[in-house]
Design a protein around this motif. Structure first.
Motif, PDB file in Angstrom:
ATOM      1  N   ASP A 181      40.597  36.361  51.322  1.00 54.75           N
ATOM      2  CA  ASP A 181      40.750  36.510  49.529  1.00 54.75           C
ATOM      3  C   ASP A 181      41.058  35.708  49.042  1.00 54.75           C
ATOM      4  N   GLU A 240      40.052  37.470  44.465  1.00 55.58           N
ATOM      5  CA  GLU A 240      40.821  39.084  44.290  1.00 55.58           C
ATOM      6  C   GLU A 240      42.121  39.050  44.551  1.00 55.58           C
ATOM      7  N   TYR A 241      42.454  37.755  44.960  1.00 49.60           N
ATOM      8  CA  TYR A 241      43.629  38.206  45.850  1.00 49.60           C
ATOM      9  C   TYR A 241      45.043  38.494  44.949  1.00 49.60           C
ATOM     10  N   ASN A 242      45.069  37.483  43.954  1.00 47.54           N
ATOM     11  CA  ASN A 242      46.109  37.882  42.567  1.00 47.54           C
ATOM     12  C   ASN A 242      45.334  39.654  41.822  1.00 47.54           C
ATOM     13  N   ASP A 243      45.158  39.747  42.101  1.00 52.71           N
ATOM     14  CA  ASP A 243      44.336  40.839  41.907  1.00 52.71           C
ATOM     15  C   ASP A 243      45.076  42.156  42.430  1.00 52.71           C
ATOM     16  N   PHE A 244      44.998  42.343  43.792  1.00 60.69           N
ATOM     17  CA  PHE A 244      44.996  42.963  44.660  1.00 60.69           C
ATOM     18  C   PHE A 244      46.460  42.699  44.477  1.00 60.69           C
ATOM     19  N   LEU A 245      47.644  41.994  44.265  1.00 60.43           N
ATOM     20  CA  LEU A 245      49.160  41.964  44.490  1.00 60.43           C
ATOM     21  C   LEU A 245      49.232  42.798  43.440  1.00 60.43           C
ATOM     22  N   LEU A 247      48.238  45.422  41.794  1.00 60.30           N
ATOM     23  CA  LEU A 247      47.726  46.619  41.794  1.00 60.30           C
ATOM     24  C   LEU A 247      48.383  47.346  43.201  1.00 60.30           C
ATOM     25  N   LYS A 249      48.367  46.405  46.166  1.00 60.43           N
ATOM     26  CA  LYS A 249      47.285  46.743  47.046  1.00 60.43           C
ATOM     27  C   LYS A 249      47.428  45.727  48.374  1.00 60.43           C
ATOM     28  N   ASP A 250      47.161  46.253  49.336  1.00 60.19           N
ATOM     29  CA  ASP A 250      47.502  45.303  50.971  1.00 60.19           C
ATOM     30  C   ASP A 250      46.676  44.269  50.896  1.00 60.19           C
ATOM     31  N   VAL A 251      46.647  43.439  50.467  1.00 57.93           N
ATOM     32  CA  VAL A 251      45.691  41.537  50.569  1.00 57.93           C
ATOM     33  C   VAL A 251      46.253  41.556  52.285  1.00 57.93           C
ATOM     34  N   GLN A 252      47.147  41.158  53.063  1.00 59.42           N
ATOM     35  CA  GLN A 252      47.306  41.285  54.332  1.00 59.42           C
ATOM     36  C   GLN A 252      48.608  42.047  54.173  1.00 59.42           C
TER      37      GLN A 252
END
Length: 257
Positions: A181, A240-245, A247, A249-252
């Motif tokens: 990501d 999309e890494y920052n967007d997932f954070l 939201l 979401k489990d980025v890693q």
């Protein structure tokens, strides 16, 4: 949560081999075995296995570990989280089976320690609350849904003995597929392998951290958590890494916030 800050990345990288490269480990080792002297090393590596309620997966991982070729001492910690719902008999039974599998497992490459929790803490703290410091140089963290190549640790010791991990900017090694990501373009030096590259993102695909860097990382993680801040990266590498954070979401797995 307080207004999140954006974290500027320092020049620190994980050496990464794409997942399919596991099939090439044996060929790489065979091509270099004549000029590499494998010595028995002590206190180089600690393996930490994370599990809770997947006995079949745990058994598969431990079986693959038992088949891994090791020319050096490797100690092992098996961390067993407790279940979330104590009223769920199936979960209780699965957790109990994991404890039995871990206790019965014979590990002849070094010392084995099994630790079980009496309260569920979840995946994030299972990562961050592994032993903070030991006398080992490296720590490998394996979730129980993984399975290792027979040459995984020999490949690691090959990199170790050849100095591929010596650079102070390199924090460790992992076997992540090429679907990060975070935008990654930095290749490793060709004299090591064209299948390796450098990434600024910690990963959960068989990572092997320098233990001192893991201590620094977890100290930073708990500082960020105490401030209610998120580990954003610069937008030009974020995908999309920052967007997932944002939201939740489990980025890693090792970045669960």
């Amino acid at each position: 949560m307080k207004n999140p800050i954006r974290v500027s990345l320092r020049r620190s990288y994980i050496v990464v081999a794409v997942c399919t490269s596991l099939l090439l480990f044996y060929a790489i080792l065979k091509s270099t075995e004549d000029d590499v002297h494998w010595e028995t090393e002590n206190n180089i590596l600690l393996i930490v296995v994370l599990t809770m309620n997947r006995p079949e997966s745990l058994s598969r991982l431990l079986t693959s570990l038992a088949n891994v070729h090791t020319s050096f001492v490797v100690d092992m910690h098996i961390e067993i989280d407790f279940i979330k719902d104590i009223r769920n008999q199936a979960e209780i039974d699965a957790n109990s089976r994991c404890r039995k599998i871990a206790a019965d497992f014979s590990w002849t490459s070094g010392k084995k320690t099994v630790r079980r929790r009496l309260k569920n803490v979840g995946l994030s703290l299972s990562w961050f609350e592994i032993p903070f410091s030991t006398n080992h140089q490296f720590v490998s963290i394996l979730e129980d849904d993984m399975e290792l190549s027979q040459n995984f640790f020999e490949f690691f010791i090959f990199l170790f003995q050849r100095g591929a991990l010596d650079d102070s900017d390199v924090t460790g090694f992992c076997t992540h597929p090429g679907d990060w990501d975070i935008n990654v373009h930095t290749q490793c030096a060709e004299e090591y392998s064209p299948i390796l590259y450098l990434s600024p993102e910690p990963c959960n695909w068989g990572p092997i951290w320098k233990y001192r860097e893991w201590e620094k990382f977890t100290s930073w993680v708990f500082l960020m958590k105490s401030r209610g801040e998120l580990p954003f990266v610069p937008d030009h590498v974020a995908f999309e890494y920052n967007d997932f954070l944002m939201l939740g979401k489990d980025v890693q797995s090792s970045w669960v916030w």
